[in-house]
Design an enzyme around this catalytic site. Structure first.
Site, PDB file in Angstrom:
ATOM      1  N   GLY A  16       0.826  -1.218   0.000  1.00  0.00           N
ATOM      2  CA  GLY A  16       0.000   0.000   0.000  1.00  0.00           C
ATOM      3  C   GLY A  16       0.854   1.260   0.000  1.00  0.00           C
ATOM      4  O   GLY A  16       1.885   1.314   0.667  1.00  0.00           O
ATOM      5  N   ARG A  77       0.706  -4.710  -5.530  1.00  0.00           N
ATOM      6  CA  ARG A  77       0.834  -5.990  -4.829  1.00  0.00           C
ATOM      7  C   ARG A  77       1.053  -7.003  -5.949  1.00  0.00           C
ATOM      8  O   ARG A  77       0.357  -6.976  -6.961  1.00  0.00           O
ATOM      9  CB  ARG A  77      -0.420  -6.289  -4.017  1.00  0.00           C
ATOM     10  CG  ARG A  77      -0.704  -5.175  -2.989  1.00  0.00           C
ATOM     11  CD  ARG A  77      -1.671  -5.617  -1.912  1.00  0.00           C
ATOM     12  NE  ARG A  77      -2.318  -4.478  -1.261  1.00  0.00           N
ATOM     13  CZ  ARG A  77      -1.874  -3.883  -0.157  1.00  0.00           C
ATOM     14  NH1 ARG A  77      -0.768  -4.295   0.423  1.00  0.00           N
ATOM     15  NH2 ARG A  77      -2.535  -2.869   0.368  1.00  0.00           N
ATOM     16  N   ASP A 108       5.860  -5.247   5.902  1.00  0.00           N
ATOM     17  CA  ASP A 108       6.564  -6.504   6.222  1.00  0.00           C
ATOM     18  C   ASP A 108       6.419  -7.543   5.099  1.00  0.00           C
ATOM     19  O   ASP A 108       7.318  -8.353   4.884  1.00  0.00           O
ATOM     20  CB  ASP A 108       6.115  -7.067   7.577  1.00  0.00           C
ATOM     21  CG  ASP A 108       4.616  -7.230   7.678  1.00  0.00           C
ATOM     22  OD1 ASP A 108       3.889  -6.246   7.452  1.00  0.00           O
ATOM     23  OD2 ASP A 108       4.153  -8.346   7.972  1.00  0.00           O
ATOM     24  N   THR A 131       4.239   2.215   5.494  1.00  0.00           N
ATOM     25  CA  THR A 131       2.836   1.773   5.529  1.00  0.00           C
ATOM     26  C   THR A 131       2.110   2.618   6.560  1.00  0.00           C
ATOM     27  O   THR A 131       2.690   2.938   7.611  1.00  0.00           O
ATOM     28  CB  THR A 131       2.681   0.271   5.886  1.00  0.00           C
ATOM     29  OG1 THR A 131       1.308   0.030   6.282  1.00  0.00           O
ATOM     30  CG2 THR A 131       3.586  -0.180   7.018  1.00  0.00           C
ATOM     31  N   ASP A 133      -0.052   1.628   8.446  1.00  0.00           N
ATOM     32  CA  ASP A 133      -0.532   0.786   9.544  1.00  0.00           C
ATOM     33  C   ASP A 133       0.348   0.808  10.803  1.00  0.00           C
ATOM     34  O   ASP A 133      -0.093   0.406  11.869  1.00  0.00           O
ATOM     35  CB  ASP A 133      -0.657  -0.673   9.077  1.00  0.00           C
ATOM     36  CG  ASP A 133      -1.633  -0.831   7.919  1.00  0.00           C
ATOM     37  OD1 ASP A 133      -2.466   0.081   7.721  1.00  0.00           O
ATOM     38  OD2 ASP A 133      -1.567  -1.855   7.213  1.00  0.00           O
ATOM     39  N   ASP A 135       2.713  -1.172  11.658  1.00  0.00           N
ATOM     40  CA  ASP A 135       2.555  -2.527  12.199  1.00  0.00           C
ATOM     41  C   ASP A 135       3.770  -3.428  11.952  1.00  0.00           C
ATOM     42  O   ASP A 135       3.664  -4.640  12.016  1.00  0.00           O
ATOM     43  CB  ASP A 135       1.317  -3.186  11.550  1.00  0.00           C
ATOM     44  CG  ASP A 135       1.465  -3.339  10.046  1.00  0.00           C
ATOM     45  OD1 ASP A 135       2.361  -2.705   9.458  1.00  0.00           O
ATOM     46  OD2 ASP A 135       0.686  -4.105   9.456  1.00  0.00           O
ATOM     47  N   ARG A 177      -5.641  -2.700   8.826  1.00  0.00           N
ATOM     48  CA  ARG A 177      -5.672  -4.159   8.710  1.00  0.00           C
ATOM     49  C   ARG A 177      -5.692  -4.751  10.122  1.00  0.00           C
ATOM     50  O   ARG A 177      -6.492  -4.339  10.904  1.00  0.00           O
ATOM     51  CB  ARG A 177      -4.459  -4.635   7.904  1.00  0.00           C
ATOM     52  CG  ARG A 177      -4.798  -5.804   6.988  1.00  0.00           C
ATOM     53  CD  ARG A 177      -3.620  -6.287   6.208  1.00  0.00           C
ATOM     54  NE  ARG A 177      -3.320  -5.424   5.069  1.00  0.00           N
ATOM     55  CZ  ARG A 177      -2.331  -5.644   4.220  1.00  0.00           C
ATOM     56  NH1 ARG A 177      -1.530  -6.671   4.382  1.00  0.00           N
ATOM     57  NH2 ARG A 177      -2.143  -4.854   3.201  1.00  0.00           N
TER      58      ARG A 177
HETATM   59  P1  ADP Z   1       3.022  -4.783   2.726  1.00  0.00           P
HETATM   60  O1  ADP Z   1       4.371  -4.771   2.118  1.00  0.00           O
HETATM   61  O2  ADP Z   1       2.462  -3.423   2.923  1.00  0.00           O
HETATM   62  O3  ADP Z   1       2.956  -5.655   3.968  1.00  0.00           O
HETATM   63  P2  ADP Z   1       1.739  -6.914   1.212  1.00  0.00           P
HETATM   64  O4  ADP Z   1       1.694  -7.861   2.365  1.00  0.00           O
HETATM   65  O5  ADP Z   1       0.552  -6.842   0.327  1.00  0.00           O
HETATM   66  O6  ADP Z   1       1.995  -5.403   1.656  1.00  0.00           O
HETATM   67  O7  ADP Z   1       3.021  -7.295   0.348  1.00  0.00           O
HETATM   68  C1  ADP Z   1       3.378  -6.537  -0.787  1.00  0.00           C
HETATM   69  C2  ADP Z   1       4.025  -7.435  -1.802  1.00  0.00           C
HETATM   70  O8  ADP Z   1       5.226  -8.022  -1.265  1.00  0.00           O
HETATM   71  C3  ADP Z   1       3.196  -8.650  -2.219  1.00  0.00           C
HETATM   72  O9  ADP Z   1       2.215  -8.322  -3.177  1.00  0.00           O
HETATM   73  C4  ADP Z   1       4.273  -9.548  -2.800  1.00  0.00           C
HETATM   74  O10 ADP Z   1       4.670  -9.090  -4.065  1.00  0.00           O
HETATM   75  C5  ADP Z   1       5.422  -9.305  -1.825  1.00  0.00           C
HETATM   76  N1  ADP Z   1       5.396 -10.322  -0.753  1.00  0.00           N
HETATM   77  C6  ADP Z   1       4.592 -10.366   0.330  1.00  0.00           C
HETATM   78  N2  ADP Z   1       4.836 -11.463   1.072  1.00  0.00           N
HETATM   79  C7  ADP Z   1       5.817 -12.137   0.431  1.00  0.00           C
HETATM   80  C8  ADP Z   1       6.537 -13.360   0.700  1.00  0.00           C
HETATM   81  N3  ADP Z   1       6.249 -14.112   1.761  1.00  0.00           N
HETATM   82  N4  ADP Z   1       7.471 -13.750  -0.185  1.00  0.00           N
HETATM   83  C9  ADP Z   1       7.758 -13.005  -1.287  1.00  0.00           C
HETATM   84  N5  ADP Z   1       7.137 -11.843  -1.588  1.00  0.00           N
HETATM   85  C10 ADP Z   1       6.182 -11.413  -0.741  1.00  0.00           C
HETATM   86  O1  F6P Z   2      -1.695  -1.788   4.523  1.00  0.00           O
HETATM   87  C1  F6P Z   2      -2.279  -0.544   4.266  1.00  0.00           C
HETATM   88  C2  F6P Z   2      -3.771  -0.684   4.090  1.00  0.00           C
HETATM   89  O2  F6P Z   2      -4.284   0.608   3.783  1.00  0.00           O
HETATM   90  C3  F6P Z   2      -4.528  -1.299   5.255  1.00  0.00           C
HETATM   91  O3  F6P Z   2      -4.736  -0.392   6.308  1.00  0.00           O
HETATM   92  C4  F6P Z   2      -5.789  -1.738   4.559  1.00  0.00           C
HETATM   93  O4  F6P Z   2      -6.392  -2.803   5.240  1.00  0.00           O
HETATM   94  C5  F6P Z   2      -5.269  -2.196   3.221  1.00  0.00           C
HETATM   95  O5  F6P Z   2      -4.043  -1.527   2.999  1.00  0.00           O
HETATM   96  C6  F6P Z   2      -6.178  -1.894   2.060  1.00  0.00           C
HETATM   97  O6  F6P Z   2      -5.660  -2.531   0.942  1.00  0.00           O
HETATM   98  P1  F6P Z   2      -5.805  -2.064  -0.580  1.00  0.00           P
HETATM   99  O7  F6P Z   2      -4.578  -1.333  -0.934  1.00  0.00           O
HETATM  100  O8  F6P Z   2      -5.853  -3.347  -1.325  1.00  0.00           O
HETATM  101  O9  F6P Z   2      -7.001  -1.244  -0.700  1.00  0.00           O
END
Ligand code: ADP
Ligand code: F6P
Length: 327
Positions: A16, A77, A108, A131, A133, A135, A177
């Site tokens: 995000g 993502r 993360d 982010t 969040d 978090d 989240r």
């Molecule tokens: P954030 O980075 O904000 O936590 P996401 O959890 O959606 O957001 O992760 C963002 C992107 O990072 C995912 O769409 C994917 O491309 C990559 N990613 C997330 N988890 C993994 C993982 N376990 N291994 C490899 N790539 C990952």
């Molecule tokens: O991780 C950031 C965040 O804005 C969360 O607070 C929320 O749950 C989520 O992303 C929303 O996801 P999307 O980008 O798919 O709308």
């Protein structure tokens, strides 16, 4: 890799978007250029990396961007990045472009993808926590949190005007989240009558009690702040329960993506600038794989392993405060 052979670095945003990401981009680019490196921006996160969407960045390419939310590099993502074969291809593409190290700005999840590049292929990576969040384990702060909280507070202050004018109760749901951080800060800063943290379970009767106690004290309206939890929409369950079980009417307002955009606050601009500077220096000095972290009032670096989990129970040390102020 030694200090001498880090000549070109790549930079991407993933997950995000969050206000302040542009300040981090600017700081990485300008610090690296100042040290004589070349910099490529990689557009649309890991998806853009896989598609070879690289753009050369000079000092002017990051001018006049600090004040804007979102990210000039865009983000995404990218579910494919979970696949080790896909990550192998990503490293191949980076090397073909002669990129020696990568800065990843994200959460993360994004960090899990980044550290895999290092563990599987020895590719130098540095993470910057971005982010709304707040978090990510291992850092007390993530870029964008302060702006998101400020945006939500301004929205709740406005809702409070209408709540009072019409003698209405409102249930306001904020993002985060599984993280309760935004809800906690917004609830405390707007004097909410109750803050609902779904990770602690939802005490429907307590919410009703808090509203009724307010009425007994002469209040004509209440604001309940709800942390979204796993899935947005919990507020509608609370609304239904209040009406059916307690005959209390409440309006629902889900703030949603308004919290993700907007001009970053000074805190986000400053910390993002410092984190971008520290991240570029870490790559240049051979201090990787690390994440830039804000702890004990300072931006420093910490091993990636410390920043791969979602920080839970953020609200625990504040529960006494929340209870004391919402009577
Ligand atoms: P954030 O980075 O904000 O936590 P996401 O959890 O959606 O957001 O992760 C963002 C992107 O990072 C995912 O769409 C994917 O491309 C990559 N990613 C997330 N988890 C993994 C993982 N376990 N291994 C490899 N790539 C990952
Ligand atoms: O991780 C950031 C965040 O804005 C969360 O607070 C929320 O749950 C989520 O992303 C929303 O996801 P999307 O980008 O798919 O709308």
């Amino acid at each position: 890799m030694t200090k001498q052979n880090m000549k070109t670095i790549g930079l991407l945003c993933s997950g995000g978007d969050s206000p302040g990401m542009n300040c981090a981009i600017r700081a990485v680019v300008r610090t690296a250029l100042g040290e004589g490196l070349e910099v490529y921006g990689i557009r649309r996160g890991y998806q853009g990396l896989l598609e070879g969407d690289f753009i050369p960045m000079d000092a002017s390419s990051v001018g006049n961007i600090m004040q804007h939310g979102g990210t000039i590099l865009q983000t995404s993502r990218c579910p494919d990045f979970h696949d080790p074969e896909v990550r192998k291809e990503a490293v191949h593409l980076l090397k073909r472009k002669k990129i020696d190290g990568l800065v990843v700005i994200g959460g993360d999840g994004s960090f899990k993808g980044a550290i895999a590049l290092y563990k599987e292929h020895g590719f130098p990576v540095v993470g910057i926590p971005g982010t709304i969040d707040n978090d990510i384990s291992g850092t007390n702060y993530t870029i964008g949190f302060d702006t998101a909280v400020q945006t939500a507070i301004e929205a709740v202050d406005k809702i409070r005007d209408t709540a009072h004018a019409h003698a209405r109760n409102f249930i306001v749901e904020v993002m985060g989240r599984r993280s309760p951080a935004i809800a906690l800060h917004v609830g405390v800063c707007t004097g909410a009558e109750n803050i609902v943290f779904p990770t602690r379970g939802v005490d429907y009767d307590q919410i009703a009690k808090d509203i009724k106690r307010g009425v007994e004290r002469g209040k004509n309206s209440s604001i309940i702040i709800v942390a979204e939890g796993k899935k947005a929409g919990l507020s509608y369950d609370i609304q239904k329960n209040l009406l059916e079980k307690h005959q209390i009417e409440a309006h629902v307002c889900i703030l949603g993506h308004i919290q993700r955009g907007g001009n970053p606050t000074s805190i986000d601009r400053f910390l993002a600038s410092k984190m971008g500077f520290v991240a570029a220096k870490a790559l240049i000095n051979g201090d990787y794989p690390v994440v830039t972290a804000f702890n004990d009032g300072e931006v420093g670096i910490t091993p990636f392993e410390n920043c791969l989990e979602t920080k839970l129970e953020y609200e625990v040390p504040y529960m006494e405060l929340v209870k004391a102020l919402s009577i």
